[in-house]
Design a protein around this motif. Structure first.
Motif, PDB file in Angstrom:
ATOM      1  N   THR A  29      29.893  96.757 -44.988  1.00 18.70           N
ATOM      2  CA  THR A  29      29.779  98.204 -45.147  1.00 18.70           C
ATOM      3  C   THR A  29      31.051  98.757 -45.769  1.00 18.70           C
ATOM      4  O   THR A  29      32.125  98.166 -45.672  1.00 18.70           O
ATOM      5  CB  THR A  29      29.593  98.898 -43.787  1.00 18.70           C
ATOM      6  OG1 THR A  29      30.783  98.700 -43.022  1.00 18.70           O
ATOM      7  CG2 THR A  29      28.402  98.346 -43.045  1.00 18.70           C
ATOM      8  N   ASN A  30      30.895  99.903 -46.425  1.00 18.37           N
ATOM      9  CA  ASN A  30      32.041 100.625 -46.951  1.00 18.37           C
ATOM     10  C   ASN A  30      31.634 102.066 -47.116  1.00 18.37           C
ATOM     11  O   ASN A  30      31.134 102.472 -48.158  1.00 18.37           O
ATOM     12  CB  ASN A  30      32.485 100.007 -48.291  1.00 18.37           C
ATOM     13  CG  ASN A  30      33.694 100.726 -48.857  1.00 18.37           C
ATOM     14  OD1 ASN A  30      34.409 101.406 -48.123  1.00 18.37           O
ATOM     15  ND2 ASN A  30      33.903 100.580 -50.160  1.00 18.37           N
ATOM     16  N   GLY A  31      31.819 102.859 -46.086  1.00 14.73           N
ATOM     17  CA  GLY A  31      31.401 104.250 -46.134  1.00 14.73           C
ATOM     18  C   GLY A  31      32.601 105.172 -46.078  1.00 14.73           C
ATOM     19  O   GLY A  31      33.753 104.742 -46.210  1.00 14.73           O
ATOM     20  N   THR A  32      32.292 106.437 -45.841  1.00 13.90           N
ATOM     21  CA  THR A  32      33.374 107.422 -45.719  1.00 13.90           C
ATOM     22  C   THR A  32      33.412 107.980 -44.306  1.00 13.90           C
ATOM     23  O   THR A  32      34.177 108.884 -44.019  1.00 13.90           O
ATOM     24  CB  THR A  32      33.139 108.580 -46.701  1.00 13.90           C
ATOM     25  OG1 THR A  32      31.863 109.155 -46.410  1.00 13.90           O
ATOM     26  CG2 THR A  32      33.175 108.096 -48.132  1.00 13.90           C
ATOM     27  N   GLY A  33      32.576 107.465 -43.424  1.00 17.75           N
ATOM     28  CA  GLY A  33      32.361 108.067 -42.113  1.00 17.75           C
ATOM     29  C   GLY A  33      33.484 107.836 -41.123  1.00 17.75           C
ATOM     30  O   GLY A  33      34.455 107.124 -41.407  1.00 17.75           O
ATOM     31  N   PRO A  34      33.362 108.409 -39.937  1.00 19.68           N
ATOM     32  CA  PRO A  34      34.417 108.361 -38.925  1.00 19.68           C
ATOM     33  C   PRO A  34      34.624 106.974 -38.306  1.00 19.68           C
ATOM     34  O   PRO A  34      35.630 106.753 -37.652  1.00 19.68           O
ATOM     35  CB  PRO A  34      33.940 109.350 -37.862  1.00 19.68           C
ATOM     36  CG  PRO A  34      32.477 109.488 -38.070  1.00 19.68           C
ATOM     37  CD  PRO A  34      32.247 109.291 -39.522  1.00 19.68           C
ATOM     38  N   PHE A  35      33.693 106.070 -38.501  1.00 21.94           N
ATOM     39  CA  PHE A  35      33.855 104.729 -37.928  1.00 21.94           C
ATOM     40  C   PHE A  35      33.624 103.683 -39.007  1.00 21.94           C
ATOM     41  O   PHE A  35      32.936 103.931 -39.996  1.00 21.94           O
ATOM     42  CB  PHE A  35      32.866 104.500 -36.783  1.00 21.94           C
ATOM     43  CG  PHE A  35      33.193 105.319 -35.564  1.00 21.94           C
ATOM     44  CD1 PHE A  35      34.103 104.864 -34.618  1.00 21.94           C
ATOM     45  CD2 PHE A  35      32.607 106.572 -35.384  1.00 21.94           C
ATOM     46  CE1 PHE A  35      34.408 105.629 -33.514  1.00 21.94           C
ATOM     47  CE2 PHE A  35      32.921 107.332 -34.277  1.00 21.94           C
ATOM     48  CZ  PHE A  35      33.826 106.869 -33.343  1.00 21.94           C
ATOM     49  N   MET A  36      34.248 102.525 -38.801  1.00 22.65           N
ATOM     50  CA  MET A  36      33.996 101.421 -39.717  1.00 22.65           C
ATOM     51  C   MET A  36      33.620 100.159 -38.938  1.00 22.65           C
ATOM     52  O   MET A  36      33.946 100.027 -37.768  1.00 22.65           O
ATOM     53  CB  MET A  36      35.206 101.181 -40.615  1.00 22.65           C
ATOM     54  CG  MET A  36      36.532 101.281 -39.915  1.00 22.65           C
ATOM     55  SD  MET A  36      37.767 101.812 -41.084  1.00 22.65           S
ATOM     56  CE  MET A  36      38.786 100.375 -41.127  1.00 22.65           C
ATOM     57  N   LEU A  37      32.965  99.265 -39.651  1.00 20.66           N
ATOM     58  CA  LEU A  37      32.428  98.081 -38.989  1.00 20.66           C
ATOM     59  C   LEU A  37      33.539  97.128 -38.585  1.00 20.66           C
ATOM     60  O   LEU A  37      34.440  96.830 -39.368  1.00 20.66           O
ATOM     61  CB  LEU A  37      31.468  97.365 -39.957  1.00 20.66           C
ATOM     62  CG  LEU A  37      30.798  96.102 -39.421  1.00 20.66           C
ATOM     63  CD1 LEU A  37      29.840  96.438 -38.311  1.00 20.66           C
ATOM     64  CD2 LEU A  37      30.088  95.375 -40.547  1.00 20.66           C
ATOM     65  N   ASN A  38      33.498  96.670 -37.344  1.00 19.58           N
ATOM     66  CA  ASN A  38      34.417  95.615 -36.923  1.00 19.58           C
ATOM     67  C   ASN A  38      33.681  94.276 -36.967  1.00 19.58           C
ATOM     68  O   ASN A  38      33.978  93.430 -37.797  1.00 19.58           O
ATOM     69  CB  ASN A  38      34.938  95.932 -35.517  1.00 19.58           C
ATOM     70  CG  ASN A  38      35.818  94.834 -34.958  1.00 19.58           C
ATOM     71  OD1 ASN A  38      35.343  93.723 -34.749  1.00 19.58           O
ATOM     72  ND2 ASN A  38      37.090  95.119 -34.729  1.00 19.58           N
ATOM     73  N   THR A  39      32.720  94.081 -36.078  1.00 17.39           N
ATOM     74  CA  THR A  39      31.940  92.843 -36.126  1.00 17.39           C
ATOM     75  C   THR A  39      30.475  93.161 -35.878  1.00 17.39           C
ATOM     76  O   THR A  39      30.144  94.090 -35.145  1.00 17.39           O
ATOM     77  CB  THR A  39      32.342  91.853 -35.009  1.00 17.39           C
ATOM     78  OG1 THR A  39      32.532  92.591 -33.805  1.00 17.39           O
ATOM     79  CG2 THR A  39      33.559  91.070 -35.374  1.00 17.39           C
ATOM     80  N   TRP A  40      29.646  92.379 -36.467  1.00 18.61           N
ATOM     81  CA  TRP A  40      28.215  92.473 -36.194  1.00 18.61           C
ATOM     82  C   TRP A  40      27.722  91.085 -35.861  1.00 18.61           C
ATOM     83  O   TRP A  40      27.657  90.223 -36.727  1.00 18.61           O
ATOM     84  CB  TRP A  40      27.465  93.029 -37.413  1.00 18.61           C
ATOM     85  CG  TRP A  40      25.981  93.115 -37.204  1.00 18.61           C
ATOM     86  CD1 TRP A  40      25.328  93.305 -36.037  1.00 18.61           C
ATOM     87  CD2 TRP A  40      24.970  92.999 -38.212  1.00 18.61           C
ATOM     88  NE1 TRP A  40      23.968  93.329 -36.234  1.00 18.61           N
ATOM     89  CE2 TRP A  40      23.717  93.144 -37.569  1.00 18.61           C
ATOM     90  CE3 TRP A  40      24.993  92.803 -39.585  1.00 18.61           C
ATOM     91  CZ2 TRP A  40      22.512  93.089 -38.254  1.00 18.61           C
ATOM     92  CZ3 TRP A  40      23.785  92.746 -40.267  1.00 18.61           C
ATOM     93  CH2 TRP A  40      22.552  92.891 -39.600  1.00 18.61           C
ATOM     94  N   GLU A  41      27.435  90.843 -34.569  1.00 15.14           N
ATOM     95  CA  GLU A  41      26.829  89.579 -34.162  1.00 15.14           C
ATOM     96  C   GLU A  41      25.346  89.844 -34.069  1.00 15.14           C
ATOM     97  O   GLU A  41      24.878  90.506 -33.146  1.00 15.14           O
ATOM     98  CB  GLU A  41      27.387  89.130 -32.808  1.00 15.14           C
ATOM     99  CG  GLU A  41      28.857  88.797 -32.844  1.00 15.14           C
ATOM    100  CD  GLU A  41      29.396  88.615 -31.430  1.00 15.14           C
ATOM    101  OE1 GLU A  41      28.942  87.694 -30.752  1.00 15.14           O
ATOM    102  OE2 GLU A  41      30.247  89.421 -31.026  1.00 15.14           O
ATOM    103  N   LYS A  42      24.636  89.326 -35.030  1.00 15.62           N
ATOM    104  CA  LYS A  42      23.223  89.707 -35.185  1.00 15.62           C
ATOM    105  C   LYS A  42      22.422  89.453 -33.914  1.00 15.62           C
ATOM    106  O   LYS A  42      22.499  88.392 -33.336  1.00 15.62           O
ATOM    107  CB  LYS A  42      22.615  88.935 -36.348  1.00 15.62           C
ATOM    108  CG  LYS A  42      23.160  89.452 -37.653  1.00 15.62           C
ATOM    109  CD  LYS A  42      22.713  88.593 -38.808  1.00 15.62           C
ATOM    110  CE  LYS A  42      23.462  89.028 -40.041  1.00 15.62           C
ATOM    111  NZ  LYS A  42      23.978  87.902 -40.793  1.00 15.62           N
ATOM    112  N   GLY A  43      21.679  90.465 -33.554  1.00 15.06           N
ATOM    113  CA  GLY A  43      20.824  90.340 -32.383  1.00 15.06           C
ATOM    114  C   GLY A  43      21.563  90.472 -31.073  1.00 15.06           C
ATOM    115  O   GLY A  43      20.957  90.430 -30.013  1.00 15.06           O
ATOM    116  N   LYS A  44      22.897  90.577 -31.114  1.00 12.66           N
ATOM    117  CA  LYS A  44      23.637  90.596 -29.862  1.00 12.66           C
ATOM    118  C   LYS A  44      24.456  91.879 -29.709  1.00 12.66           C
ATOM    119  O   LYS A  44      24.321  92.601 -28.734  1.00 12.66           O
ATOM    120  CB  LYS A  44      24.604  89.422 -29.796  1.00 12.66           C
ATOM    121  CG  LYS A  44      23.971  88.077 -29.948  1.00 12.66           C
ATOM    122  CD  LYS A  44      25.058  87.022 -29.977  1.00 12.66           C
ATOM    123  CE  LYS A  44      24.509  85.675 -30.378  1.00 12.66           C
ATOM    124  NZ  LYS A  44      25.570  84.726 -30.661  1.00 12.66           N
TER     125      LYS A  44
END
Lengths: 291, 335, 607, 343
Positions: C249-264
């Protein structure tokens, strides 16, 4: 050992006596279900009547002596008619899968050779998927319903009997009386049934009695996962699955909904327990090495 | 006799209490063994001879088995009064035992060396290395070729005769005073049988121990024994020097056994010469237990049980009608 | 040595145990917010995702041009645009066919790029070209091109039905058509609509991922659409696994992605370079746990701040210590019993004999208005609202839920009236039905207790009316449910629809129009009826006029048609609820995003 | 021995093709629209979907052998397909879930087998007396209580009331450490990784999270192992070589644990091998209740959503595991029993 003696010993053994009493108790309930809990719609006796349309389970009262489960299904009715379901699941699954197992195992063991090889590889293939997962896949595909659960559990439940039977047949095949019968010109069919099966059946009976209980638990596990008996069907697993989301109580009272777990859970545990007690005692009695 | 008795069994009774009732497997058995002699105990299977030996070893499974009565004096000590710990010091050390089935009497998952060394390590204060050497020595003594190699083999790699030799090596590894041999040759074929008996005789001379030889095979008894006790249904029915017994049996049962020999090749398991069956141990007949199969039986035999009595010097028999037997023998001798 | 190390291990375990058991702070982890949800995130690509769990993530990472005013979905505020276009401020022009958005300056993306009007145009063009099958872009193709999707445009322009078969030249032609709709003018982005459309702003507003603005340069670097007019075929209808923005991801919003463990589990970190004040929470963690009991325990123990709960378990949480339960929130959702007017009876066990002979139902069973009305009179609406929904929520009055235009709380509704039901059953099929009786199986998808209960109620009531009436209730899995709907074998079954964007048009199309999502499952005779009786044109007229009152009349008329003809069995509009720790502050209800949460304003403090 | 192993491995492809064909043919019993439900989980997703286009695109209407061929040739290239229910490729889905299941399974195997054997030996030594009955009946009760009931009760007591053993694999703070750059994930087995990184707080936390599920599994399988051990022991204790050992003056403990147990283990190894597969299946429930995102729970979920690439992938995996386990069983026979030679 004569079968009469087996029965007498079953009654003499305290452990199996407890099991027998429990089974008889359940049997009486199953037979007497229409009188103990008269169905409101005799054409669909297995559908548990609902006491309302709300969700929250209601505690035991004079009208519903075991209370009602999620969705206001009457627990008492479900337990009584569920006894029939449990027997049906147990007898049909164990009966048919044992029969298939006996047939496959006997033929493979008796004829041997490439036939045996092919049959045992097929058995391996069926055993290569964990039982519960295979049952889940198959029930999902066939659709919800008790009949489909039974088909799935039979499809993946015959292999142990087959292997057990085959090894029994192999060990007994070399014994004198079979060879003698062969020499006398008895037909294959007669040899197999008269000598081999009658002489090897006991370990299978033990295995079958043990499986009675665990099949009921497996079927209820499928209900718990939402792919077993249809909602509202009188089935213990179904009754427990109603309890799934209430088991931890509420409003600071951790055991507020105890009856939704304890009553059907107790029924299924006792049922499974009684078959296992009998099976265990059976093994002790029939195993000549343990005399 | 002047010699000190090595073991003196007096009125031994061992019963098994089962659900069906009490089995009096051994019921009032007495005998003694002197150092260096061989006592043969003979009888059909189920007569109590094995239970007698296991009682001496205190290896009766309890429950259901129990020594109900009597004493077993070993060097003057009553073995029935010892606890299991004291008993373990005697087993394998002072009294050792070999069994009928060499095929099943060795633990299949350990090497023969391990199993011989185990006994040595328990009873002797030696290192593992020394124990191993002793084990090899023992294997040499029992006539096993290439003992250094055999010591590391597993029982299934040896033949039946070899295994019995291993069993003998194991039982003799601690120089026992008494060796109980429970049908040591039954499971072996005839040539091997002879070799094993030969070996036992020579080892007896070498080690100077006494042997209690249990068998149903009168031929074996004749070859190795000094004295013989004949057992029937939990009791000793005749007890004598081996020559006396063979020359002049004083009990109809022994007599029946003897004269069946030529007909059925020494094999008494089926005992076709004596009519009838061994009585059910749960339900022994009143009086003399042999009365159901005895051609001389009278009413007295069906009521009163005869005691073991000295009929000639050193020759004991438990029968009311030794005289009738004598008559019969005389008749046959003439005929 | 060995023993001592085991001892140390045991001791350290005991220490860890006692520390964590003993710790019972006032507010657990004040700077980390933990939510426990159900289900899974489909995709992180804002232009691809079209499900609730995914849109919650998008909404906190990406931003649109405008957003709803806090707590009010009828008013807008600027977000990446500096002004909300209105007729008054001159940013809506040409009778509502031109929308102008001045773009905010000085906004940076998480990966460092700066927001430009080109990024805005690129974002929309990329989405329009992607237009994945089953994706959300139909919502924008309507207002921008008066079309259903990219394939309509390609067919129109170059006569190719499948956009992935476009040649480069054809692609350029199609692109030119798309290009007409969006243009950049200095720091402004201008949208040109073919005709006025009142739903446009409610489609591009924040909460709807399709309006999310991504960074053009960065996206091209990652392998997203290269910006060339000639490559439409290559980028049309992407597979999820080959979508470069699927998991980054690369947005302008107040939060940014740290980790995404799919399904978990997914973890978001605060964007400290946010163009507004940074958020108060440092970190947001969303765990996915399907077992309700586990979720509830974690909330009770303060290990979770918000957990997902099915409405039926509210009695368990109403008085829990330290837990706040808010219910009765308006939910933009309509639940109804879909009646198939032309049931395919071939090999269909649910119609039994398939004929009007007392042992089944004929194909046109629900085509008879008396049957439909009788069924409508046989539903126990009061019990459903008071018992099944625990008194929250209300009976539906047609496809349009409260508070949309056209919803009128005085409009007529069916009530349970078995006498009237009997009357209509007697009239049905000229009395033949009453004499012969019928047997039908109605369906619910397994695991949905509400739908099962609604079916049970129908069975219970209708079987009382006439002993020859027989209703079976059968649960089938979602797979078979779907299959039967598509194959036209569906009889009657309950299903529902939630809002994609805040406009009644979003409800009238799927429920009423002959080619709407549910219209497609209602059989040929419904289609004919809807076309002939002007239902389709009325639905379309709803978005052709912009005058609010005129629209309201149209939608009231549609509601009335649904009642008058009993087209289906409109049953309920539920309420929404939230279950959280009482230390959660700053939460407001957003009916479009719900159960998703916009974490920007949230903080944790004990009152 | 090596040639034996090679020969066993040679039948691997036969079993794997057989078992995937079996599952595939089951899946093909469903129509294309039904299998479409893998991709469409909610009516809302039907908006603007042309179902027939989707069916064609996914090739759901092709003859079964083409679909199977497509899949198997993908597997041959190392591409197991895309799992819709996991939202990732099947390979990725398995790799990310394997450590959780393996950690739980291996950790449970130890108490199950050791505890079951000890119980079985205990019962056989006390044959037919009070302790034999008590331990047998308790074990049977453990076997008779459905896992989902027992697991939920465990959760209620040890997490809900006492707060000792929380669900999932790690606490949030621990997950942050594990996911941070300073922590190297060698194996994704948190206990091992914690030890390798010398971070004992992680080890402690991982163990804490495993206690309740391990107990839940153990209770169930104890009866199974115990029963086999008991009857096997009873048989062995009557063997002649046990009498021989006693006659040598060997202590009773040594008789039981040295001479009898090793022989009695032979049938136990067989059933323990078979149990491993059943145990993996049984993890479905345990993992669901304790929120351990492992293979069991994933397979159940994939099966229920008819996510057939995942189901087929799982079948491959379990088939492979079966062969491997059988091989281990055979090899351990050879180790326990010198009479057996693998040829």
């Amino acid at each position: 050992m004569e079968w009469q003696e087996v029965v007498i010993r079953l009654f003499k053994n305290k452990i199996s006596l407890i099991g027998l009493i429990l089974i008889i108790f359940f049997g009486v309930i199953a037979i007497g279900a229409p009188w103990i809990a008269p169905p409101s719609d005799p054409s669909e006796p297995y559908m548990v009547p609902r006491a309302g349309w709300g969700f929250e389970p209601q505690p035991p009262s004079s009208e519903h002596i075991f209370g009602t489960a999620e969705g206001q299904y009457d627990i008492f009715y479900g337990i009584i008619w569920g006894t029939r379901t449990a027997f049906r699941i147990g007898f049909i699954i164990v009966g048919i899968s044992s029969f298939i197992g006996i047939l496959v195992g006997t033929l493979a063991g008796y004829y041997g050779g490439w036939f045996d090889e092919v049959v045992m590889r097929i058995t391996d293939i069926f055993m290569a998927i964990p039982f519960l997962i295979a049952a889940i896949v198959m029930t999902t595909i066939l659709g919800q319903g008790l009949r489909n659960v039974m088909i799935a559990l039979i499809t993946f439940g015959w292999m142990n009997s087959a292997r057990l039977m085959r090894s029994q047949v192999l060990s007994i095949k070399e014994e004198e009386f079979v060879i003698a019968a062969d020499a006398l010109g008895a037909g294959d069919f007669r040899i197999i049934f008269k000598h081999v099966i009658l002489n090897t059946i006991f370990p299978l009976v033990i295995e079958a009695s043990m499986r009675m209980g665990s099949m009921v638990i497996t079927a209820s596990t499928l209900s718990f996962l939402g792919i077993g008996a249809p909602e509202g069907y009188a089935d213990w697993g179904q009754m427990i699955s109603f309890a799934r989301n209430w088991i931890l109580g509420g409003e600071g009272n951790a055991i507020k909904y105890w009856f939704t777990v304890v009553i059907p859970g107790g029924a299924i545990t006792l049922f499974c327990l009684s078959w296992n007690l009998i099976g265990d005692a059976f093994r002790d009695i029939l195993d000549p090495k343990l005399q | 006799m002047s010699k000190e008795k090595l073991i003196d069994v007096n009125d031994l009774a061992t019963y098994f209490h089962t659900e069906e009732g009490t089995v009096k497997a051994v019921d009032g058995v007495s005998f003694e063994i002197y150092p260096g002699e061989t006592l043969g105990i003979v009888g059909e299977s189920g007569c109590g001879k094995s239970v007698t030996s296991l009682s001496i070893m205190r290896l009766i499974e309890s429950p259901p088995g129990k020594i109900e009565n009597g004493e077993i004096l070993f060097n003057g000590k009553d073995l029935t009064k010892l606890n299991q710990k004291q008993m373990r010091k005697i087993r394998g050390n002072d009294i050792s035992m070999i069994f009928q089935e060499p095929m099943t009497s060795l633990n299949p998952v350990y090497t023969v060396g391990d199993q011989i060394m185990e006994a040595i390590l328990i009873h002797k204060d030696v290192s593992k290395k020394e124990a191993r050497q002793e084990a090899i020595d023992m294997l040499t003594k029992v006539g096993i070729p290439l003992p250094e190699q055999r010591v590391d083999e597993y029982p299934h790699q040896l033949s039946g005769g070899m295994r019995q030799r291993v069993m003998i090596a194991m039982s003799l590894s601690c120089d026992p005073q008494l060796l109980i041999a429970d049908e040591p040759t039954t499971a072996l074929d005839v040539t091997i049988q002879a070799q094993i008996l030969e070996l036992m005789n020579s080892l007896k001379r070498q080690f100077g121990m006494a042997i209690m030889m249990i068998t149903h095979d009168l031929g074996v008894i004749a070859e190795v024994s000094d004295r013989v006790a004949v057992m029937y249904a939990g009791k000793v029915v005749e007890y004598a020097d081996v020559k006396d017994l063979y020359g002049d049996p004083k009990h109809p049962y022994t007599w029946g056994l003897m004269y069946s020999i030529p007909h059925i090749e020494k094999d008494l398991e089926r005992l076709e010469a004596i009519p009838g069956n061994v009585p059910n141990p749960l339900n022994f007949p009143e009086g003399c237990k042999f009365n159901t199969r005895c051609q001389f039986a009278t009413d007295k035999c069906r009521v009163d049980e005869p005691e073991l009595e000295e009929v000639e010097e050193g020759h004991y028999s438990a029968c009311w009608h030794v005289d009738k037997l004598e008559e019969q023998k005389a008749k046959q001798g003439r005929g | 040595m060995k023993r001592s190390s085991i001892l140390i291990l045991v001791l350290s375990m005991v220490l860890v145990l006692s520390l964590t058991v003993g710790a019972f702070a006032q507010v657990n982890n004040p700077n980390t917010f933990t939510k426990i949800n159900m289900g899974t995130i489909d995709s992180l690509d804002p232009h691809y995702q079209y499900d609730n769990a995914s849109s919650e993530i998008y909404a906190n990472i990406y931003e649109n041009l405008i957003m709803f005013k806090e707590g009010d979905i009828t008013q807008y505020e600027p977000l990446l645009a500096t002004e909300v276009p209105t007729v008054n401020n001159g940013l809506i022009k040409n009778d509502g066919t031109t929308y102008i958005f001045p773009i905010r300056e000085g906004v940076t993306f998480h990966e460092g790029g700066t927001l430009t009007p080109e990024d805005v145009k690129y974002s929309f063009m990329r989405g329009l070209i992607h237009d994945r099958n089953g994706g959300p872009w139909w919502m924008l193709y309507g207002p921008l091109f008066d079309a259903g999707g990219l394939s309509d445009i390609t067919e129109q322009v170059v006569g190719v039905e499948n956009p992935s078969e476009l040649t480069a030249a054809q692609s350029a032609e199609v692109y030119a058509e798309l290009d007409k709709a969006i243009s950049v003018d200095g720091n402004k982005v201008v949208f040109n609509l073919p005709k006025p459309n009142p739903t446009f702003l409610s489609v591009v507003v924040h909460d709807n991922g399709l309006g999310a603005i991504i960074d053009k340069e960065w996206s091209i670097e990652q392998g997203a659409w290269d910006g060339s007019p000639e490559t439409i075929a290559e980028y049309y209808d992407p597979a999820k696994e080959s979508d470069p923005l699927h998991e980054q991801t690369n947005g302008t919003g107040p939060f940014m992605l740290n980790t995404w463990e799919k399904g978990k589990r997914i973890a978001l970190d605060r964007n400290d370079n946010y163009w507004r004040e940074p958020a108060q929470l440092e970190r947001v963690i969303i765990n996915y746990i399907d077992e309700w009991s586990t979720r509830k325990l974690m909330l009770q123990r303060g290990d979770a701040d918000v957990v997902y709960m099915d409405k039926q378990y509210q009695s368990q949480v109403e008085n829990l210590d330290g837990v706040e339960f808010i219910s009765g929130l308006p939910n933009l959702y309509t639940g109804y019993g879909l009646m198939n007017w032309t049931i395919d009876t071939k090999g269909n066990p649910d119609v039994h004999s398939g004929e009007l002979d007392g042992n089944g139902v004929p194909s046109d069973f629900f085509e008879d208005i008396n049957v439909r009305k009788a069924f409508n009179y046989s539903m126990n609406y009061d019990a459903f609202v008071s018992e099944v929904m625990d008194g929250d929520g209300q009976q539906a009055r047609g496809p349009i839920p409260e508070p949309f235009l056209g919803f009128d709380e005085d409009s007529p509704v069916y009530t349970m009236d078995l006498e009237k039901a009997e009357e209509h059953f007697k009239k049905a099929f000229d009395g033949e039905l009453w004499d012969k009786g019928f047997e039908i199986t109605i369906l619910y998808n397994t695991g949905n207790s509400m739908r099962k209960t609604a079916s049970d109620m129908l069975k219970y009531n209708i079987e009382q009316i006439n002993p020859n009436f027989k209703i079976n209730v059968r649960g089938i899995q979602w797979a078979s449910y779907l299959d039967r709907m598509i194959a036209g074998k569906f009889t009657l079954g309950f299903i529902g629809w939630g809002a994609d964007y805040a406009d009644p048009h979003n409800f009238t199309v799927p429920f009423m129009r002959s080619d709407g999502t549910f219209g497609n499952f209602k059989g040929e005779s419904y289609k004919e009826w809807a076309k002939e009786n002007g239902v389709d044109s009325l639905v379309n007229k709803g978005v052709e006029v912009t005058d609010r009152e005129e629209r309201e009349e149209i939608y009231k008329e549609i509601q009335n048609i649904a009642y008058e003809y009993a087209t289906d069995l409109y049953l309920y509009q539920p309420t929404a609820h939230i279950l959280m720790r009482d230390w959660v502050q700053g939460w407001t209800y957003d009916p479009i995003l719900h159960d998703g949460i916009y974490y920007y304003r949230i903080y944790k403090a004990q009152e | 021995m090596i040639s034996y192993i090679v020969r066993r491995l040679l039948i691997l492809p036969i079993i794997l093709i057989g078992v995937t064909l079996l599952v595939f043919s089951m899946i093909m019993m469903l129509g294309p629209y039904e299998r479409l439900s893998t991709y469409i989980k909610d009516p809302a997703e039907l908006k603007n979907v042309d179902v027939d286009v989707l069916v064609t695109k996914l090739g759901l209407n092709d003859p079964w052998y083409e679909q199977y061929g497509r899949w198997i040739s993908g597997v041959a290239r190392g591409d197991m397909g895309w799992s819709e229910s996991a939202g990732s490729t099947v390979t990725q889905a398995f790799l990310s879930r394997f450590p959780a299941t393996a950690e739980l399974g291996l950790l449970a195997l130890l108490p199950v087998v050791v505890g079951g054997v000890i119980l079985g030996v205990f019962a056989s030594v006390h044959h037919n007396d009070f302790w034999d009955h008590v331990s047998r009946v308790l074990a049977i009760i453990g076997w008779s209580v459905p896992t989902f009931v027992f697991g939920l009760i465990m959760l209620m007591i040890f997490y809900g009331t006492l707060g000792w053993f929380p669900p999932s694999r790690l606490d949030s703070w621990a997950l942050d450490i594990v996911n941070s750059a300073g922590f190297i994930n060698y194996t994704n087995f948190f206990i091992i990784d914690g030890l390798l990184n010398a971070n004992f707080a992680i080890v402690g936390n991982a163990i804490r999270h495993l206690v309740a599920p391990v107990i839940t599994i153990s209770i169930l399988w104890w009866a199974f192992i115990m029963r086999i051990t008991r009857s096997s022991m009873l048989e062995i204790l009557r063997r002649d070589y046990i009498r021989t050992a006693r006659a040598k003056g060997v202590k009773e403990n040594v008789v039981v644990y040295k001479h009898a147990v090793r022989n009695a283990l032979i049938p136990v190894v067989t059933v323990a091998g078979r149990m491993v597969l059943g145990l993996l299946g049984g993890l479905v429930i345990t993992e669901t209740i304790f929120n351990i995102k492992g293979l069991g729970q994933f397979m159940a979920q994939a099966a229920q959503q008819l996510d057939y690439p995942a189901v087929l992938g799982g079948t491959l995996y379990f088939g492979f595991l079966l062969i491997l386990i059988n091989l281990c069983v055979d090899v351990s026979y050879a180790i326990i029993d010198p009479r057996i030679r693998l040829e």
